[in-house]
Design an enzyme around this catalytic site. Structure first.
Site, PDB file in Angstrom:
ATOM      1  N   HIS A  85      35.145  25.866   9.620  1.00 40.94           N
ATOM      2  CA  HIS A  85      36.073  26.295  10.410  1.00 40.94           C
ATOM      3  C   HIS A  85      35.516  27.430  11.345  1.00 40.94           C
ATOM      4  CE1 HIS A  85      39.116  24.022   8.219  1.00 40.94           C
ATOM      5  NE2 HIS A  85      39.575  23.820   9.355  1.00 40.94           N
ATOM      6  N   GLY A  86      34.978  28.314  10.796  1.00 42.07           N
ATOM      7  CA  GLY A  86      34.204  29.516  11.431  1.00 42.07           C
ATOM      8  C   GLY A  86      33.224  30.343  10.484  1.00 42.07           C
TER       9      GLY A  86
END
Lengths: 470, 357
Positions: free
Chosen positions: A325-326
């Site tokens: 996701h990041g």
């Protein structure tokens, strides 16, 4: 270009009309690929080259690593090189600075020289999604689930098809590529079901998520000023916001693909009705969780090598899922909270739950409440801007103690209750299936009324979809 | 096969028409209902100025209404000083200039000022306001949306039809206005505004507008786009003489309809006991047909005071390049000089006389 923008409706209207006017399957695919590049170029045309590079790599690796390739001994090394290159592109744009900064911090801690290199790279929209699709193509070809495409344009179409390009669902090559073989037939398009699904997605995104977003922003910007109850309300609202935002996007993407004749798999299935985390992951972002299961958890050994190895595999999968996701420790912790819960659940089921009679509806209700509580604890780490804010918010969330006094508007609570009821009741009622069965005239009248009412609830100004940042 | 396709197409078109009708049948009444129940939106500069004037209409006897060329050009102190120095009683001026004010918006604003001022308002000077929006974004912003409501349809039509422009331009503006009206009638966002009030802090500080009674100096603005505009203008020193020459040689369009439109507005004010004036600020833009328009208004409405500062040959002191911020606005020094001319001319024209009108 967002699915809820007027210019997207114009864009889609043109693409839809032209696509169905064309008779040749190839011409349609080329049109849709071109339209997809225009769609992506509207975000940032500079990164079209990156998509083409990833596509070219997938195309070549597919040809060279399929079971029908001439040099069987080279298949695996070529696939490995292809996957590493795809992940390399992702790592460069998404994780390079995160890892160099983390390494420098670590080096500083242990007293080593900590020279640090950072690159000022813009994160290309949707890179995590199309990279995973590219890997899916290479692996599915290698496994012999699909034949490699002879035409580069077919691979380009699979990777770039605009409904899923920037925020999924992550459509497996083995699911999508066979659909390219023949021209889609209008008679097979479930028009009413697709329109209902699009409307539902539109309402989730534009009428629910975008309206509550400012309240969520307020709580997460200054959490210390809010009372414990208000903070919990803000966290619950974020749970609603991200669900409506992402599942709304997925609904619209699935509906748009369906209107063009293609089938995408379901990406959400009323996840907040899950009685445990394991089921939650069967209902939340299904295309990612199954992707991680099939391309990471199972190749790691899955649950075939004992409980300890299973737990390690589970945690590895969830931590990497978080990192997908990041580039932030917050996402790693988010994944860790889910991984930890999965391990505890499996151990609990094995040691305790199997020895007792199931508790029926009450047990399921308790399970749902506990699951929702845990999932929202994890959302704090997903949404908060940094680790210290996350920890402070989590402390308030767990202890119900806060020095802050600010409250959210009182209307927030009935709103959360109403949305929970809709979530709980709407799912078993299968309202969209019922609506899709109306006669064409009744359906059209319903669609006109519902669209007019929905439009009134769309706040002015557009908010990008949350998952575009991933 | 072809028959079936045509049949499908006909059915599709029929269902789409039914959808559009149902949509309109629900959206339009819903939008009108919610619009009627909603308060006027906060419109930056306009709302603040209305608030100040509404609080103390008795404090001002002379109001200037217009676009940014009024907003950034009328310095109340300078107008008053010059009028007094010329021999008139000192007027009390308020600057009601609003950037981007269209004709339809100006008509509404004048009526609103009359409502708030009641018997306190004795003089009003207004401008040849701007044409209607020419982009969809401009026609659908918060202020413009408010002015695309049913009560403004006639004013929009009058502004478009009277503007001295070519027929294609008018047609284009009509199309954009229709889109703006459609956007308003679609009701987009109305229920959302009512149920989820904005948490954004409104820029409703009235202090800057109280300090200089509505005036602001454009060369003191700190908005990046305005600073950039000033820089771009000063970076091309040849632009100024080029624009002056172009303006002097331009082909003047027919201004009869516009003169009649503005003259009627002035006469309406005069008939309600308010002395009216129309002013043309200095301008370098080629599409403003001020020279012919000023004379035409004077002819159409002899009782109206017309002040025209758009002619370089008549006001060479105002067309000094160093005074200009961009191609349509002066900086503070130029605005003060212009305001002094306005104050003097208003006094000399008898506009400020107690018994005139």
């Amino acid at each position: 270009m967002l699915f809820v923008e007027l210019r997207f409706f114009l864009f889609f209207g043109i693409v839809f009309s032209l696509a169905w006017l064309l008779r040749s399957n190839n011409a349609r695919k080329l049109l849709l690929t071109g339209a997809s590049y225009i769609f992506y170029g509207a975000w940032d045309w500079r990164f079209l080259g990156l998509i083409l590079l990833v596509t070219l790599m997938s195309y070549i690796v597919g040809l060279a690593s399929s079971p029908s390739a001439k040099r069987a001994d080279r298949r695996k090394p070529i696939l490995t090189a292809g996957i590493l290159m795809a992940l390399g592109v992702l790592a460069l744009f998404k994780y390079f600075n995160f890892f160099t900064e983390s390494f420098a911090d670590f080096a500083g801690l242990v007293g080593l020289p900590s020279g640090q290199i950072t690159l000022s790279l813009v994160l290309p929209v949707g890179i995590s999604f199309y990279t995973f699709q590219a890997i899916s193509y290479m692996v599915d070809v290698y496994r012999g689930q699909i034949a490699p495409r002879e035409k580069f344009s077919d691979v380009a179409f699979y990777i770039a098809f605009f409904p899923q390009l920037v925020a999924g669902p992550i459509v497996r090559a083995s699911h999508f590529v066979p659909q390219m073989e023949t021209a889609r037939r209008w008679a097979d398009v479930p028009v009413r079901a697709a329109l209902v699904l699009f409307l539902i997605g539109f309402i989730k995104k534009a009428c629910v998520s975008d309206n509550i977003a400012p309240y969520v922003d307020l709580v997460f910007e200054t959490p210390e000023s809010f009372s414990a109850l208000a903070l919990i309300g803000g966290v619950l609202l974020y749970g609603v916001q991200i669900y409506c935002d992402f599942s709304g996007y997925s609904d619209m993407a699935i509906a748009l693909a369906a209107l063009l004749g293609y089938h995408f798999p379901k990406n959400f299935d009323a996840p907040y009705l899950s009685p445990d985390i394991q089921e939650f992951w069967r209902r939340w972002h299904i295309s990612l969780s199954t992707w991680l299961r099939d391309y990471l958890y199972i190749p790691l050994g899955g649950n075939r090598r004992g409980n300890m190895r299973r737990d390690v595999n589970l945690m590895t999968t969830m931590l990497l899922g978080g990192l997908w996701h990041g580039a932030s420790f917050n996402f790693v912790i988010w994944g860790g909270l889910h991984g930890g819960a999965l391990i505890v659940e499996r151990t609990w089921n094995k040691l305790v739950a199997q020895k007792f009679k199931p508790m029926g509806v009450l047990g399921r209700a308790i399970g749902i409440v506990v699951t929702v509580y845990w999932v929202h604890l994890a959302w704090i780490f997903f949404r908060a801007p940094n680790l210290s804010d996350s920890l402070a918010m989590a402390k308030t969330y767990l202890t119900f103690q806060s020095a802050g006094t600010e409250q959210l508007p009182i209307a927030v609570w009935p709103l959360i209750f109403l949305l929970a009821v809709v979530h709980a009741v709407g799912h078993p009622m299968q309202a969209n299936d019922r609506l899709a069965k109306l006669s064409p005239v009744s359906f059209t009248v319903f669609l006109g009324v519902a669209s007019a009412v929905a439009l009134s609830f769309v706040p002015l100004g557009y908010r990008p979809f949350i998952y575009f940042q991933f | 096969m072809a028959d079936r396709s045509q049949g499908n197409l006909r059915t599709g078109i029929g269902l789409f028409a039914l959808f559009a009708l149902t949509f309109a049948a629900v959206a339009v009444p819903l939008s009108l209902l919610l619009r009627a129940r909603a308060p006027a939106p906060h419109m930056i500069v306009l709302s603040q100025k209305l608030e100040i004037y509404g609080e103390m209409p008795q404090a001002f006897d002379t109001i200037f209404v217009g676009t940014s060329r009024t907003y950034y050009h009328i310095v109340p102190d300078a107008v008053e000083d010059a009028a007094e120095a010329t021999g008139c009683d000192r007027p009390s001026v308020f600057n009601f200039g609003i950037f981007g004010l269209t004709g339809a918006e100006q008509s509404w604003l004048i009526a609103e000022i009359q409502r708030l001022g009641r018997d306190k308002l004795s003089r009003l000077v207004f401008e040849h306001a701007l044409p209607e929006a020419r982009t969809f974004a401009r026609a659908t912003d918060i202020r413009s949306r408010y002015f695309h409501g049913p009560e403004h349809y006639a004013a929009i039509a009058e502004n478009i039809s009277s503007m001295p422009e070519t027929a294609p331009k008018r047609l284009f503006r009509s199309g954009i206005a229709m889109l703006g009206i459609g956007y308003d009638l679609s009701g987009v966002g109305r229920a959302s505004e009512a149920l989820f009030p904005s948490l954004a802090e409104l820029d409703d500080d009235t202090a800057p507008f109280r300090r200089e009674r509505g005036f602001a100096a454009l060369d003191e603005e700190i908005a990046p786009d305005i600073i950039q505009r000033g820089k771009a203008f000063s970076a091309d020193p040849a632009a100024f003489p080029r624009l002056i020459t172009k303006r002097a040689n331009m082909d003047l369009p027919n201004t009869t309809a516009r003169a009649s439109y503005l003259g009627e507005q002035a006469d309406t004010l005069t008939n309600s006991g308010i002395r009216s004036g129309i002013w043309f600020p200095p301008n370098l833009l080629d599409e403003d047909p001020h020279r012919r328009l000023a004379a035409a208004i004077q002819e159409a409405s002899p009782a109206t005071t017309v002040l025209d500062y758009s002619r370089p040959e008549a006001y060479p002191n105002l067309f000094n390049q160093s005074l200009w911020f961009d191609d349509a606005h002066l900086g503070r020094e130029g605005a003060t000089l212009l305001s002094a001319e306005v104050g003097k001319d208003l006094c000399l024209s008898g506009f400020l006389d107690k018994d005139a009108g």
